[in-house]
Write an enzyme that holds these catalytic residues in place. Structure first.
Site, PDB file in Angstrom:
ATOM      1  N   TYR A  46      -6.401   6.817   3.979  1.00  0.00           N
ATOM      2  CA  TYR A  46      -6.567   5.813   2.933  1.00  0.00           C
ATOM      3  C   TYR A  46      -5.751   4.549   3.247  1.00  0.00           C
ATOM      4  O   TYR A  46      -6.266   3.428   3.227  1.00  0.00           O
ATOM      5  CB  TYR A  46      -6.143   6.354   1.542  1.00  0.00           C
ATOM      6  CG  TYR A  46      -5.881   5.204   0.612  1.00  0.00           C
ATOM      7  CD1 TYR A  46      -6.938   4.512   0.066  1.00  0.00           C
ATOM      8  CD2 TYR A  46      -4.585   4.731   0.385  1.00  0.00           C
ATOM      9  CE1 TYR A  46      -6.730   3.384  -0.705  1.00  0.00           C
ATOM     10  CE2 TYR A  46      -4.362   3.606  -0.381  1.00  0.00           C
ATOM     11  CZ  TYR A  46      -5.434   2.940  -0.928  1.00  0.00           C
ATOM     12  OH  TYR A  46      -5.220   1.810  -1.658  1.00  0.00           O
ATOM     13  N   GLU A  95       0.827  -1.210   0.000  1.00  0.00           N
ATOM     14  CA  GLU A  95       0.000   0.000   0.000  1.00  0.00           C
ATOM     15  C   GLU A  95       0.862   1.261   0.000  1.00  0.00           C
ATOM     16  O   GLU A  95       0.529   2.243  -0.645  1.00  0.00           O
ATOM     17  CB  GLU A  95      -0.967  -0.007   1.186  1.00  0.00           C
ATOM     18  CG  GLU A  95      -2.095  -1.032   1.051  1.00  0.00           C
ATOM     19  CD  GLU A  95      -2.948  -0.828  -0.202  1.00  0.00           C
ATOM     20  OE1 GLU A  95      -3.013   0.305  -0.720  1.00  0.00           O
ATOM     21  OE2 GLU A  95      -3.552  -1.805  -0.671  1.00  0.00           O
ATOM     22  N   ASP A 129      -8.978   6.010  -2.407  1.00  0.00           N
ATOM     23  CA  ASP A 129      -7.830   6.631  -3.093  1.00  0.00           C
ATOM     24  C   ASP A 129      -8.351   7.292  -4.376  1.00  0.00           C
ATOM     25  O   ASP A 129      -9.559   7.416  -4.567  1.00  0.00           O
ATOM     26  CB  ASP A 129      -6.729   5.592  -3.374  1.00  0.00           C
ATOM     27  CG  ASP A 129      -7.160   4.534  -4.377  1.00  0.00           C
ATOM     28  OD1 ASP A 129      -8.331   4.552  -4.814  1.00  0.00           O
ATOM     29  OD2 ASP A 129      -6.328   3.686  -4.738  1.00  0.00           O
TER      30      ASP A 129
HETATM   31  N1  ADE Z   1      -3.772   0.472  -5.352  1.00  0.00           N
HETATM   32  C1  ADE Z   1      -3.698   0.689  -4.029  1.00  0.00           C
HETATM   33  N2  ADE Z   1      -3.883  -0.430  -3.347  1.00  0.00           N
HETATM   34  C2  ADE Z   1      -4.070  -1.407  -4.246  1.00  0.00           C
HETATM   35  C3  ADE Z   1      -4.285  -2.788  -4.156  1.00  0.00           C
HETATM   36  N3  ADE Z   1      -4.343  -3.397  -2.974  1.00  0.00           N
HETATM   37  N4  ADE Z   1      -4.428  -3.457  -5.304  1.00  0.00           N
HETATM   38  C4  ADE Z   1      -4.366  -2.822  -6.471  1.00  0.00           C
HETATM   39  N5  ADE Z   1      -4.160  -1.543  -6.625  1.00  0.00           N
HETATM   40  C5  ADE Z   1      -4.000  -0.824  -5.530  1.00  0.00           C
END
Ligand code: ADE
Length: 342
Positions: A118, A35, A136
């Site tokens: 987030y 993340e 997000d």
């Molecule tokens: N963008 C942010 N977190 C994500 C996730 N877990 N899978 C795919 N895209 C992401």
């Protein structure tokens, strides 16, 4: 009991989600790392760098025991190095105060450096199954369209509706899948300019589609803020041991990153020349680089006669300068100088 909307998301996620490395694990550390990497870096780039980072720092304790510089080195290619520094600081705090365990709720996670609302929601829902939302940029777009939110993107009113809706959707026993389904929709189907509404699992519920113009959302103000220009002057100096780089101060823009020796602002070239005691005789190349809040114009100069640079901890030569933790501008400046045959 899941609503029709939640069921549509879960069904979509079950049969369409991409096989990404952080989706094969339940290890909270690995999910946290993904993340943080995904905050400002594209999925494809994160996929390339993720396993390497984990082989160097497989768990919280290993990360905490490393030096900050080593963590930044392993971050190379991902950019926005403050994320690496925050990750490292957070790992040290977890070891010191938390037996190296991540907190399991979004509220508690947000106390750690580098974890905002987030990221806390994403980790808590994906790794610990807490029924909390995670909005997000992708999720913002999906939900702004789904609800046809008229309030301007980024406004308090818009945020309240987005997070409120996301919380309702996450209120079930598979919040991590709901949140990732929304991210996945935003990344694949509900794209900024060419959404594939025909194949969207939420098309029957989408207010923007019903109105006929999904691109109207999220609403952005028309006022374009003029971005100020920042001028940089860089020295290109290569010796037998490599290319000279200098480390930026630990505070401010590009904190702690390496770049070609440089100055910025008005008369940057004259000040650089004075500081290094070198005549910057020839402009080798230029780079124009856009940041969110300013346009950077960098000029790269050669000096003659070659300067003798003092040995300082913040100034040394790198045999492979592109391997150093660089700002994006510095990386491009090095490439431009090399392309120009310097
Ligand atoms: N963008 C942010 N977190 C994500 C996730 N877990 N899978 C795919 N895209 C992401």
């Amino acid at each position: 009991m899941a609503t029709a909307l939640q069921r549509a998301l879960l069904r979509y996620y079950a049969s369409n989600h991409r096989d990404l490395p952080w989706r094969r694990t339940r290890d909270p550390y690995r999910i946290w790392l993904s993340e943080v990497m995904l905050q400002q870096t594209r999925v494809a780039t994160v996929v390339e760098r993720y396993d390497d980072f984990l082989s160097r720092f497989p768990d919280v304790r290993t990360l905490a025991a490393a030096r900050e510089e080593q963590v930044c080195e392993a971050w190379a290619g991902l950019g926005y190095y403050s994320r690496a520094r925050n990750l490292h600081a957070a790992a040290r705090r977890l070891v010191a105060e938390h037996s190296a365990q991540l907190p399991t709720t979004a509220d508690a996670l947000q106390i750690l450096p580098g974890i905002g609302r987030y990221t806390a929601g994403a980790i808590a829902s994906i790794a610990f199954g807490e029924a909390v939302p995670a909005v997000d940029g992708n999720v913002e777009r999906v939900l702004s369209r789904l609800l046809a939110i008229d309030a301007e993107a980024g406004s308090t009113a818009a945020k309240r509706r987005l997070w409120g809706m996301a919380a309702q959707l996450a209120a079930c026993d598979r919040p991590g899948e709901i949140n990732q389904a929304l991210m996945e929709l935003g990344a694949t189907i509900c794209s900024p300019r060419t959404p594939s509404c025909g194949s969207c699992p939420l098309r029957r519920y989408c207010a923007a589609r019903a109105e006929g113009d999904p691109l109207r959302y999220p609403r952005r103000s028309r006022r374009r803020v003029e971005r100020p220009t920042l001028r940089l002057a860089f020295l290109w100096h290569r010796t037998r041991s490599g290319v000279w780089l200098e480390r930026r101060p630990l505070r401010g823009l590009w904190a702690g990153l390496w770049q070609l020796p440089g100055e910025e602002g008005p008369s940057a070239r004259a000040r650089l020349s004075r500081r290094l005691g070198a005549r910057l005789t020839r402009r080798i190349a230029g780079v124009r680089h856009e940041l969110s809040h300013r346009i950077v114009l960098a000029s790269i100069y050669a000096a003659s006669p070659p300067p003798t640079l003092p040995h300082r901890a913040t100034l040394r030569s790198f045999a492979e300068p592109l391997g150093a933790p660089l700002s994006a501008v510095a990386r491009r400046a090095i490439i431009a100088a090399r392309d120009a045959g310097a």
